[in-house]
Design a protein around this motif. Structure first.
Motif, PDB file in Angstrom:
ATOM      1  N   TRP A  38       0.848  -1.209   0.000  1.00 50.64           N
ATOM      2  CA  TRP A  38       0.000   0.000   0.000  1.00 50.64           C
ATOM      3  C   TRP A  38       0.871   1.243   0.000  1.00 50.64           C
ATOM      4  O   TRP A  38       0.592   2.216  -0.709  1.00 50.64           O
ATOM      5  CB  TRP A  38      -0.945  -0.017   1.201  1.00 50.64           C
ATOM      6  N   ALA A  39       1.974   1.218   0.768  1.00 49.51           N
ATOM      7  CA  ALA A  39       2.843   2.392   0.806  1.00 49.51           C
ATOM      8  C   ALA A  39       3.533   2.597  -0.523  1.00 49.51           C
ATOM      9  O   ALA A  39       3.692   3.741  -0.980  1.00 49.51           O
ATOM     10  CB  ALA A  39       3.870   2.232   1.917  1.00 49.51           C
ATOM     11  N   ALA A  40       3.916   1.501  -1.182  1.00 48.10           N
ATOM     12  CA  ALA A  40       4.575   1.634  -2.489  1.00 48.10           C
ATOM     13  C   ALA A  40       3.629   2.265  -3.502  1.00 48.10           C
ATOM     14  O   ALA A  40       4.013   3.167  -4.260  1.00 48.10           O
ATOM     15  CB  ALA A  40       5.046   0.271  -2.973  1.00 48.10           C
ATOM     16  N   ILE A  41       2.351   1.814  -3.500  1.00 46.36           N
ATOM     17  CA  ILE A  41       1.388   2.363  -4.458  1.00 46.36           C
ATOM     18  C   ILE A  41       1.122   3.835  -4.162  1.00 46.36           C
ATOM     19  O   ILE A  41       1.089   4.680  -5.070  1.00 46.36           O
ATOM     20  CB  ILE A  41       0.087   1.542  -4.420  1.00 46.36           C
ATOM     21  N   VAL A  55       3.120   6.013  -2.563  1.00 47.44           N
ATOM     22  CA  VAL A  55       4.311   6.800  -2.903  1.00 47.44           C
ATOM     23  C   VAL A  55       4.413   6.978  -4.411  1.00 47.44           C
ATOM     24  O   VAL A  55       4.709   8.078  -4.910  1.00 47.44           O
ATOM     25  CB  VAL A  55       5.574   6.120  -2.328  1.00 47.44           C
ATOM     26  N   SER A  56       4.104   5.910  -5.171  1.00 43.26           N
ATOM     27  CA  SER A  56       4.194   6.008  -6.632  1.00 43.26           C
ATOM     28  C   SER A  56       3.178   6.999  -7.176  1.00 43.26           C
ATOM     29  O   SER A  56       3.509   7.823  -8.038  1.00 43.26           O
ATOM     30  CB  SER A  56       3.957   4.642  -7.251  1.00 43.26           C
ATOM     31  N   LEU A  57       1.940   6.938  -6.659  1.00 42.78           N
ATOM     32  CA  LEU A  57       0.915   7.865  -7.149  1.00 42.78           C
ATOM     33  C   LEU A  57       1.290   9.305  -6.839  1.00 42.78           C
ATOM     34  O   LEU A  57       1.157  10.197  -7.689  1.00 42.78           O
ATOM     35  CB  LEU A  57      -0.438   7.531  -6.525  1.00 42.78           C
ATOM     36  N   LEU A  58       1.788   9.553  -5.616  1.00 44.42           N
ATOM     37  CA  LEU A  58       2.161  10.926  -5.262  1.00 44.42           C
ATOM     38  C   LEU A  58       3.330  11.414  -6.103  1.00 44.42           C
ATOM     39  O   LEU A  58       3.342  12.564  -6.560  1.00 44.42           O
ATOM     40  CB  LEU A  58       2.514  11.000  -3.782  1.00 44.42           C
ATOM     41  N   LEU A  59       4.291  10.529  -6.345  1.00 45.55           N
ATOM     42  CA  LEU A  59       5.440  10.907  -7.183  1.00 45.55           C
ATOM     43  C   LEU A  59       4.998  11.253  -8.591  1.00 45.55           C
ATOM     44  O   LEU A  59       5.407  12.275  -9.151  1.00 45.55           O
ATOM     45  CB  LEU A  59       6.420   9.754  -7.260  1.00 45.55           C
ATOM     46  N   LEU A  60       4.152  10.403  -9.175  1.00 44.90           N
ATOM     47  CA  LEU A  60       3.732  10.644 -10.556  1.00 44.90           C
ATOM     48  C   LEU A  60       2.898  11.912 -10.648  1.00 44.90           C
ATOM     49  O   LEU A  60       3.077  12.721 -11.569  1.00 44.90           O
ATOM     50  CB  LEU A  60       2.953   9.448 -11.080  1.00 44.90           C
ATOM     51  N   ALA A  61       1.997  12.131  -9.674  1.00 39.13           N
ATOM     52  CA  ALA A  61       1.175  13.347  -9.711  1.00 39.13           C
ATOM     53  C   ALA A  61       2.044  14.586  -9.560  1.00 39.13           C
ATOM     54  O   ALA A  61       1.876  15.576 -10.297  1.00 39.13           O
ATOM     55  CB  ALA A  61       0.127  13.291  -8.606  1.00 39.13           C
ATOM     56  N   GLY A  62       3.005  14.545  -8.644  1.00 38.24           N
ATOM     57  CA  GLY A  62       3.856  15.718  -8.437  1.00 38.24           C
ATOM     58  C   GLY A  62       4.696  16.042  -9.641  1.00 38.24           C
ATOM     59  O   GLY A  62       4.760  17.201 -10.081  1.00 38.24           O
ATOM     60  N   SER A  63       5.317  15.031 -10.240  1.00 38.81           N
ATOM     61  CA  SER A  63       6.178  15.331 -11.383  1.00 38.81           C
ATOM     62  C   SER A  63       5.353  15.712 -12.602  1.00 38.81           C
ATOM     63  O   SER A  63       5.768  16.572 -13.388  1.00 38.81           O
ATOM     64  CB  SER A  63       7.084  14.148 -11.687  1.00 38.81           C
ATOM     65  N   ALA A  64       4.154  15.133 -12.761  1.00 36.32           N
ATOM     66  CA  ALA A  64       3.317  15.526 -13.898  1.00 36.32           C
ATOM     67  C   ALA A  64       2.858  16.973 -13.755  1.00 36.32           C
ATOM     68  O   ALA A  64       2.831  17.718 -14.739  1.00 36.32           O
ATOM     69  CB  ALA A  64       2.112  14.596 -13.990  1.00 36.32           C
ATOM     70  N   LEU A  65       2.539  17.394 -12.523  1.00 37.53           N
ATOM     71  CA  LEU A  65       2.119  18.789 -12.350  1.00 37.53           C
ATOM     72  C   LEU A  65       3.282  19.748 -12.583  1.00 37.53           C
ATOM     73  O   LEU A  65       3.095  20.825 -13.156  1.00 37.53           O
ATOM     74  CB  LEU A  65       1.535  18.980 -10.954  1.00 37.53           C
ATOM     75  N   THR A  66       4.488  19.352 -12.158  1.00 45.29           N
ATOM     76  CA  THR A  66       5.648  20.199 -12.438  1.00 45.29           C
ATOM     77  C   THR A  66       5.888  20.327 -13.932  1.00 45.29           C
ATOM     78  O   THR A  66       6.167  21.418 -14.440  1.00 45.29           O
ATOM     79  CB  THR A  66       6.890  19.604 -11.762  1.00 45.29           C
ATOM     80  N   LEU A  67       5.747  19.199 -14.640  1.00 41.85           N
ATOM     81  CA  LEU A  67       5.924  19.225 -16.098  1.00 41.85           C
ATOM     82  C   LEU A  67       4.871  20.116 -16.751  1.00 41.85           C
ATOM     83  O   LEU A  67       5.173  20.901 -17.654  1.00 41.85           O
ATOM     84  CB  LEU A  67       5.860  17.809 -16.646  1.00 41.85           C
ATOM     85  N   ALA A 107       5.451  12.345  -0.789  1.00 41.33           N
ATOM     86  CA  ALA A 107       5.895  10.993  -1.150  1.00 41.33           C
ATOM     87  C   ALA A 107       7.195  10.645  -0.444  1.00 41.33           C
ATOM     88  O   ALA A 107       7.359   9.534   0.077  1.00 41.33           O
ATOM     89  CB  ALA A 107       6.080  10.901  -2.665  1.00 41.33           C
ATOM     90  N   SER A 108       8.127  11.603  -0.396  1.00 44.44           N
ATOM     91  CA  SER A 108       9.414  11.349   0.262  1.00 44.44           C
ATOM     92  C   SER A 108       9.231  11.135   1.767  1.00 44.44           C
ATOM     93  O   SER A 108       9.832  10.224   2.352  1.00 44.44           O
ATOM     94  CB  SER A 108      10.342  12.525  -0.001  1.00 44.44           C
ATOM     95  N   MET A 109       8.364  11.961   2.372  1.00 40.85           N
ATOM     96  CA  MET A 109       8.105  11.786   3.814  1.00 40.85           C
ATOM     97  C   MET A 109       7.512  10.417   4.103  1.00 40.85           C
ATOM     98  O   MET A 109       7.934   9.719   5.032  1.00 40.85           O
ATOM     99  CB  MET A 109       7.124  12.861   4.284  1.00 40.85           C
ATOM    100  N   LEU A 110       6.538  10.012   3.278  1.00 42.47           N
ATOM    101  CA  LEU A 110       5.884   8.707   3.483  1.00 42.47           C
ATOM    102  C   LEU A 110       6.871   7.571   3.281  1.00 42.47           C
ATOM    103  O   LEU A 110       6.928   6.618   4.077  1.00 42.47           O
ATOM    104  CB  LEU A 110       4.723   8.599   2.504  1.00 42.47           C
TER     105      LEU A 110
END
Lengths: 93, 133
Positions: free
Chosen positions: B10-13, B15-27, B60-63
Motif C-alpha cells: 500500500w505504501a509503495a502504491i 508513494v508512486s501515485l504521489l510521485l507521478l502526480a507531483g512530477s506531472a504537475l511540475t511538467l 511521497a518522500s516523507m511517506l
C-alpha cells in the motif's frame, strides 16, 4: 512487487522532471527578455530540487535531502537578487 | 533499490501515485512556461510546480522514509515550508521589476486593473523619481 512498482514510477517521474527542466531551460535560453530568463531559472531550480529528492527516494538515503534544501535556498537568493538587479540596476546599494 | 522486497504494497502504491502526480504537475507548469504568450501570463505557470508538484513529491518522500525507517521522518517539511514561503516573495519581486521595466520603456502591453487606474498616478506610486533605472 513493491520494489518493481517503486522503480518504474521513480523512473517515469524522473523523466518527467527532466522534461520539465528542459522546458525551463528552453525559456532561459530563448526568453525574449531578461525577466523571462529569470523566471525560467527559478522553474529550473525547483525542478532540479524535486529531481534530487527523487534520487534520494531511489537510493534510500537522506543525504540527498540536504542537497535539495541547499538548492531551494540558492533558488530563493538568486531569484531575489536577479529581480532586484532588474529593478534597480544593482544588487547591493 | 535493494532490500525493498518487504516494503509494504500500500505504501509503495501511494508513494508512486504521489510521485507521478507531483512530477506531472511540475511538467505541466513548465509546459505552460513555454507556451504562454506574455510574461504576465507566464509568471503564473511555474507556481503549479512549486505548490502541487513540490507538495506531492515531498509528501511521497516523507511517506517513503517514514515507512522505510519505521519512524516518523518529517525533515522534508523544512523544504515545504521554505518553498511555500519564498515562492510568492520572489515572484512578486520579479513581477514588480517586470512592470517597472515595461513602464519605463513604454512599449510593452501591461495588463491593467479592472477599475482602470490611469498610468501616471500608478507610476508615481510605484517608482520613485530618483531611481537610477
Amino acid at each position: 512487487m513493491s520494489a518493481t512498482i517503486l522503480l518504474w514510477s521513480l523512473t517515469l517521474s524522473q523523466w518527467m522532471l527532466v522534461a520539465a527542466m528542459g522546458c525551463a531551460a528552453f525559456r532561459v535560453i530563448g526568453g525574449p527578455r531578461a525577466q523571462d530568463r529569470v523566471l525560467g531559472l527559478d522553474a529550473l531550480y525547483v525542478a532540479a530540487m524535486l529531481l534530487i529528492l527523487t534520487f534520494g527516494i531511489r537510493s534510500g538515503s537522506t543525504i540527498y535531502f540536504e542537497a535539495a534544501l541547499v538548492i531551494a535556498l540558492l533558488a530563493f537568493v538568486s531569484t531575489a537578487a536577479l529581480a532586484k538587479f532588474l529593478m534597480r540596476g544593482e544588487v547591493i546599494e | 533499490m535493494t532490500g525493498l522486497d518487504d516494503f509494504p504494497l500500500w505504501a509503495a502504491i501511494l508513494v508512486s501515485l504521489l510521485l507521478l502526480a507531483g512530477s506531472a504537475l511540475t511538467l505541466l507548469g513548465t509546459i505552460g512556461l513555454v507556451r504562454f504568450k506574455s510574461f504576465y501570463e507566464r509568471v503564473h505557470a511555474p507556481t503549479l510546480g512549486t505548490t502541487c508538484g513540490a507538495g506531492g513529491i515531498l509528501i511521497a518522500s516523507m511517506l517513503f522514509f517514514s515507512v522505510l525507517q519505521s519512524r516518523l521522518a518529517l525533515h522534508e517539511l523544512l523544504i515545504t515550508l521554505f518553498v511555500t514561503v519564498t515562492t510568492p516573495v520572489t515572484l512578486m519581486l520579479l513581477a514588480r521589476a517586470a512592470i517597472y521595466r515595461d513602464r519605463t520603456e513604454g512599449k510593452a502591453k501591461i495588463p491593467g486593473f479592472q477599475n482602470d487606474v490611469p498610468p501616471s498616478s500608478a507610476m508615481a506610486s510605484d517608482a520613485r523619481p530618483d531611481d537610477p533605472g
